[in-house]
Design a protein around this motif. Structure first.
Motif, PDB file in Angstrom:
ATOM      1  N   ILE A 232       0.820  -1.138   0.042  1.00 50.37           N
ATOM      2  CA  ILE A 232      -0.010   0.225  -0.115  1.00 50.37           C
ATOM      3  C   ILE A 232       1.006   1.267  -0.077  1.00 50.37           C
ATOM      4  N   ILE A 233       1.854   1.088   0.711  1.00 48.23           N
ATOM      5  CA  ILE A 233       2.833   2.437   1.100  1.00 48.23           C
ATOM      6  C   ILE A 233       3.607   2.526  -0.425  1.00 48.23           C
ATOM      7  N   ILE A 234       3.686   1.235  -1.090  1.00 48.84           N
ATOM      8  CA  ILE A 234       4.683   1.636  -2.443  1.00 48.84           C
ATOM      9  C   ILE A 234       3.728   2.373  -3.392  1.00 48.84           C
ATOM     10  N   VAL A 235       2.390   1.879  -3.476  1.00 54.92           N
ATOM     11  CA  VAL A 235       1.287   2.555  -4.574  1.00 54.92           C
ATOM     12  C   VAL A 235       1.367   3.907  -4.241  1.00 54.92           C
ATOM     13  N   ILE A 236       1.115   4.543  -2.656  1.00 53.11           N
ATOM     14  CA  ILE A 236       1.314   5.727  -2.162  1.00 53.11           C
ATOM     15  C   ILE A 236       2.457   6.620  -3.022  1.00 53.11           C
ATOM     16  N   PHE A 237       3.590   5.818  -2.795  1.00 52.95           N
ATOM     17  CA  PHE A 237       4.870   6.859  -3.315  1.00 52.95           C
ATOM     18  C   PHE A 237       4.933   6.787  -4.787  1.00 52.95           C
ATOM     19  N   THR A 238       4.599   5.768  -5.395  1.00 53.92           N
ATOM     20  CA  THR A 238       4.598   5.362  -7.068  1.00 53.92           C
ATOM     21  C   THR A 238       3.502   6.518  -7.640  1.00 53.92           C
ATOM     22  N   LEU A 239       2.254   6.802  -6.996  1.00 51.22           N
ATOM     23  CA  LEU A 239       1.557   7.870  -7.545  1.00 51.22           C
ATOM     24  C   LEU A 239       2.153   9.113  -7.853  1.00 51.22           C
ATOM     25  N   GLY A 240       3.154   9.374  -7.131  1.00 54.88           N
ATOM     26  CA  GLY A 240       3.811  10.701  -7.429  1.00 54.88           C
ATOM     27  C   GLY A 240       5.324  10.600  -8.207  1.00 54.88           C
ATOM     28  N   ASN A 241       5.537   9.211  -8.605  1.00 56.52           N
ATOM     29  CA  ASN A 241       6.813   9.101  -9.223  1.00 56.52           C
ATOM     30  C   ASN A 241       6.387   8.816 -10.554  1.00 56.52           C
ATOM     31  N   SER A 242       6.431   9.974 -11.112  1.00 52.18           N
ATOM     32  CA  SER A 242       5.808   9.786 -12.797  1.00 52.18           C
ATOM     33  C   SER A 242       7.245   9.433 -13.487  1.00 52.18           C
ATOM     34  N   SER A 243       6.839   9.230 -14.806  1.00 46.54           N
ATOM     35  CA  SER A 243       8.067   8.787 -15.815  1.00 46.54           C
ATOM     36  C   SER A 243       9.110   9.777 -15.719  1.00 46.54           C
ATOM     37  N   ASP A 244      10.358   9.203 -15.768  1.00 46.57           N
ATOM     38  CA  ASP A 244      11.614   9.948 -15.948  1.00 46.57           C
ATOM     39  C   ASP A 244      11.700  10.861 -17.057  1.00 46.57           C
ATOM     40  N   GLY A 295      16.060   7.359   1.563  1.00 45.20           N
ATOM     41  CA  GLY A 295      16.140   7.425   0.038  1.00 45.20           C
ATOM     42  C   GLY A 295      14.851   8.057  -0.347  1.00 45.20           C
ATOM     43  N   TRP A 296      13.724   7.918   0.286  1.00 42.09           N
ATOM     44  CA  TRP A 296      12.737   8.471  -0.144  1.00 42.09           C
ATOM     45  C   TRP A 296      12.553  10.198   0.493  1.00 42.09           C
ATOM     46  N   LEU A 297      13.351  10.322   1.432  1.00 39.47           N
ATOM     47  CA  LEU A 297      13.486  11.838   1.840  1.00 39.47           C
ATOM     48  C   LEU A 297      14.277  12.566   0.652  1.00 39.47           C
ATOM     49  N   VAL A 391       4.666  11.688   2.288  1.00 40.15           N
ATOM     50  CA  VAL A 391       3.531  10.871   2.822  1.00 40.15           C
ATOM     51  C   VAL A 391       3.896   9.442   3.008  1.00 40.15           C
ATOM     52  N   ALA A 392       4.850   8.905   1.956  1.00 39.68           N
ATOM     53  CA  ALA A 392       5.143   7.563   2.033  1.00 39.68           C
ATOM     54  C   ALA A 392       5.959   7.388   3.059  1.00 39.68           C
ATOM     55  N   MET A 393       7.026   8.242   3.148  1.00 42.19           N
ATOM     56  CA  MET A 393       8.151   8.138   4.141  1.00 42.19           C
ATOM     57  C   MET A 393       7.361   8.078   5.501  1.00 42.19           C
ATOM     58  N   ILE A 394       6.638   9.045   5.847  1.00 38.49           N
ATOM     59  CA  ILE A 394       5.826   8.947   7.281  1.00 38.49           C
ATOM     60  C   ILE A 394       5.116   7.646   7.499  1.00 38.49           C
TER      61      ILE A 394
END
Length: 412
Positions: A232-244, A295-297, A391-394
């Motif tokens: 679930i946390i990975i999904v939250i992070f990835t939604l903000g991790n758009s294509s390079d 790393g997320w920070l 958010v994902a880091m927290i």
């Protein structure tokens, strides 16, 4: 780990881990260049809008989602991992040369779809094979080595691409023309072919001998609650991790030419390659969770920086820090999955679910980024990504505290 006799060791790594490092290096020499030049080619030569590029990139990454899940489970079901991985590499390596003929974005989308199909077939069986071929106390080192080698291949590919573009003249450095694009495709398609004989000749099958899953685990039942929460946390992070691709468009907007962009990408991948093994070893010693959160920070700060950057030198500095983020999270996250799912007979499915969680979020992430870029401004996608990373880091911090004492090695 389900083997009949031990594998040979190379620098403390099993034969499978060691060989797959070179497979990854050869493959990424090809893959990273083709992935990075396609958005520039679509934007520069074909005039494709950012929202469409975001759709293509998101579709490409999401294509592999179900396949990673299915083929991860299938590798558990068949108790075969090596030849599924080989087949996936073969599909991608046959597809890449066809990018030479791209003349429209729908054709480009189709070929990216086919290439990611190969990625979907191979990823989970390969990761499960590597996990089963590694000592538990060296999982971070093993996955860190793999990420280090594939990014090293990227460095070589980017430098070769920069050299070819620079040799083509100053005009080619400012915009990616069709002729230069086609030369690059020919150049990078050659090394990937060499990866297939390495797998066939030197990788040994190492699948589980116990367990026999007959149906896909749609309910996630039977998996540790920490693994489910991590997804679930990975999904939250990835939604903000758009294509390079958006980072490259940002670099071009900041005034960098094509040669400078490829040199910058080589620098980024070089940082990742240099730090991936140390980051993996660090996660073996202090815990995966701490390294991933750090790393997320870094990612959150870097994306905030991309949102505010206006000068070329700022983009260079941010890309260097971006390499630190990748080194601290990519291989370490895979090692954490192996920690959270120690049962060999379930690891293929577990890696499939993890890859699916990332992939299912990739399409909306890139589509959202494309819309934010066009409707608000080019800084908006990066600020959005920075917020979700925080958010994902927290959330991961909370998971660590709730599960303290349950499995210190995997979670703290």
């Amino acid at each position: 780990m389900g083997q009949e006799k031990p594998q040979r060791k190379f620098f403390g790594l099993s034969q499978n881990v060691f060989v797959f490092g070179f497979v990854s290096m050869l493959t990424d020499f090809s893959s990273e260049v083709t992935v990075k030049i396609l958005p520039l080619f679509l934007a520069n030569a074909l005039g494709v809008k950012p929202a469409i590029i975001g759709f293509i990139e998101g579709l490409a990454e999401s294509t592999a989602t179900i396949l990673k899940w299915v083929f991860g489970w299938l590798s558990d079901r068949m108790k075969k991992r090596k030849w599924l991985a080989f087949s996936g590499y073969a599909i991608s390596n046959v597809t890449k040369p066809l990018l030479y003929f791209v003349s429209s974005w729908p054709f480009a989308a189709f070929l990216r779809f086919a290439d990611r199909t190969g990625k979907g077939v191979r990823s989970s069986p390969k990761d499960a094979l590597l996990a089963d071929s590694s000592e538990k106390k060296k999982l971070g080192r093993s996955f860190g080595y793999g990420r280090s080698m594939d990014t090293l291949g990227s460095v070589f590919g980017m430098l070769a691409a920069a050299g070819m573009i620079a040799a083509s003249g100053s005009a080619a450095a400012m915009t990616l023309t069709r002729s230069i694009y086609q030369k690059l495709i020919i150049m990078v398609s050659i090394p990937a072919v060499l990866a297939l004989p390495l797998i066939a000749a030197f990788v040994r099958e190492n699948a589980p001998r116990t367990g026999n899953p007959r149906t896909l685990n749609l309910s996630l039942s039977g998996f540790d609650w920490r693994f489910k929460t991590f997804l679930i946390i990975i999904v939250i992070f990835t939604l903000g991790n758009s294509s390079d691709a958006f980072l490259m468009l940002k670099a071009q907007k900041a005034g960098l030419d094509i040669v400078q962009i490829f040199l910058m990408l080589a620098m980024w991948k070089g940082v990742t390659s240099a730090l991936s093994i140390p980051a993996g070893i660090l996660s073996d010693r202090i815990g995966r969770n701490r390294v991933i959160r750090a790393g997320w920070l870094v990612y959150a700060l870097v994306y905030l920086g991309f949102g505010l950057a206006t000068q070329g030198w700022q983009v260079w500095a941010l890309y260097a820090l971006y390499g630190v983020y990748y080194a601290m999270t990519d291989g370490v996250a895979s090692a954490l999955v192996a920690d959270l799912v120690p049962q060999s007979e379930k690891r293929g499915t577990a890696f499939g679910l993890y890859n699916a969680a990332v992939g299912v979020s990739a399409l909306p992430a890139s589509v959202i980024a494309g819309i934010l870029w066009q409707r608000i401004n080019p800084s908006a996608p990066f600020i959005f990504g920075s917020i979700l990373a925080f958010v994902a880091m927290i959330a991961l911090t909370v998971l660590m505290r709730v599960s303290a004492g349950t499995n210190p090695t995997a979670v703290t």
